[in-house]
Write a protein that holds these residues in place. Structure first.
Motif, PDB file in Angstrom:
ATOM      1  N   ALA A 123       0.912  -1.229   0.068  1.00 44.47           N
ATOM      2  CA  ALA A 123      -0.078   0.146  -0.018  1.00 44.47           C
ATOM      3  C   ALA A 123       1.008   1.179   0.092  1.00 44.47           C
ATOM      4  N   MET A 182       2.476   1.758  -3.534  1.00 48.03           N
ATOM      5  CA  MET A 182       1.250   2.460  -4.461  1.00 48.03           C
ATOM      6  C   MET A 182       1.200   3.961  -3.962  1.00 48.03           C
ATOM      7  N   ARG A 213      -0.150   4.984  -8.060  1.00 49.23           N
ATOM      8  CA  ARG A 213      -0.606   4.227  -9.091  1.00 49.23           C
ATOM      9  C   ARG A 213      -0.822   2.761  -8.309  1.00 49.23           C
ATOM     10  N   MET A 214      -1.908   2.060  -8.799  1.00 48.94           N
ATOM     11  CA  MET A 214      -1.865   0.702  -8.450  1.00 48.94           C
ATOM     12  C   MET A 214      -0.887  -0.453  -9.055  1.00 48.94           C
ATOM     13  N   SER A 215      -0.486  -1.109  -8.311  1.00 45.65           N
ATOM     14  CA  SER A 215       0.458  -2.360  -9.010  1.00 45.65           C
ATOM     15  C   SER A 215       0.710  -3.391  -7.982  1.00 45.65           C
ATOM     16  N   HIS A 216       0.726  -4.529  -8.741  1.00 51.90           N
ATOM     17  CA  HIS A 216       1.080  -5.766  -7.901  1.00 51.90           C
ATOM     18  C   HIS A 216       2.663  -5.849  -7.943  1.00 51.90           C
ATOM     19  N   ILE A 225      -5.670  -5.656  -4.536  1.00 52.01           N
ATOM     20  CA  ILE A 225      -5.164  -4.062  -4.200  1.00 52.01           C
ATOM     21  C   ILE A 225      -6.273  -3.435  -4.705  1.00 52.01           C
ATOM     22  N   ALA A 226      -6.498  -1.999  -4.289  1.00 48.42           N
ATOM     23  CA  ALA A 226      -7.640  -1.139  -4.648  1.00 48.42           C
ATOM     24  C   ALA A 226      -6.896   0.078  -4.265  1.00 48.42           C
ATOM     25  N   GLU A 227      -7.517   1.080  -5.137  1.00 46.48           N
ATOM     26  CA  GLU A 227      -7.375   2.778  -4.959  1.00 46.48           C
ATOM     27  C   GLU A 227      -8.671   3.416  -4.967  1.00 46.48           C
ATOM     28  N   TYR A 282      -3.661  -0.045   4.417  1.00 48.71           N
ATOM     29  CA  TYR A 282      -3.821   1.039   3.570  1.00 48.71           C
ATOM     30  C   TYR A 282      -2.927   2.185   3.787  1.00 48.71           C
ATOM     31  N   TYR A 313      -4.830   3.747  -0.824  1.00 54.00           N
ATOM     32  CA  TYR A 313      -4.385   2.568  -1.511  1.00 54.00           C
ATOM     33  C   TYR A 313      -4.239   1.523  -0.490  1.00 54.00           C
ATOM     34  N   SER A 330      -4.371  -2.764   0.402  1.00 53.25           N
ATOM     35  CA  SER A 330      -3.696  -4.071   0.058  1.00 53.25           C
ATOM     36  C   SER A 330      -4.138  -5.045   0.812  1.00 53.25           C
TER      37      SER A 330
END
Length: 170
Positions: free
Chosen positions: A80, A83, A88-91, A116-118, A152, A163, A165
């Protein structure tokens, strides 16, 4: 001076104490490497507040609840934070760490997954979004998982954006 005249040097009391202290310091340092630290910050410690929501989601599929886990929460908080820093969201991370390597680096073994989320939403809305997403729902309903960590980090430009996770594991 010839080789016959050189006597082996004996370690004196001060040198022995110094060596013992240095050895102890190394052992303490190594022990600290395996210690799980408690996540800190605004979005840390939210795993316990999500236990009921996850239990309800899993019960709908006939599954038992998940237990909050500090090690998984630490991994979630790291992602989190990454990101939020990158906005930005990313794994994956900017330094080339994918989910599998991050989990391993956190001492987590066995099956694991990450959601994940934003966005500008709270925890209730977050789980509503994930429940209605087939891939995210599948992760939360995976019967292999018994533990989870949720965290988050707020966006630095807009504190309403979080962000999130969720890391799930055995």
């Amino acid at each position: 001076m010839t080789a016959e005249n050189i006597e082996p040097r004996q370690a004196g009391p001060n040198r022995r104490k110094w060596l013992k202290a240095a050895g102890l310091a190394v052992l303490v340092g190594l022990a600290a490497c395996t210690t799980v630290t408690r996540p800190t910050g605004d979005g840390a410690g939210v795993s316990s507040s999500a236990t009921g929501m996850l239990a309800t989601i899993r019960a709908s599929a006939g599954l038992g609840p998940l237990v909050p886990d500090a090690q998984l929460e630490q991994a979630a908080l790291q992602q989190a934070g990454y990101m939020a820093q990158r906005e930005r969201m990313s794994h994956t991370t900017g330094w080339g760490k994918d989910f599998a390597s991050r989990v391993k680096d956190n001492g987590i073994s066995g099956a694991a997954a990450e959601n994940i989320a934003e966005g500008r939403f709270d925890q209730q809305k977050l789980f509503d979004i994930w429940v209605h997403s087939p891939r995210h729902r599948r992760n939360m309903l995976d019967p292999r998982f018994s533990r989870f960590g949720l965290a988050y980090v707020r966006d630095g430009r807009d504190s309403a954006i979080r962000y999130w996770s969720l890391v799930l594991g055995k």
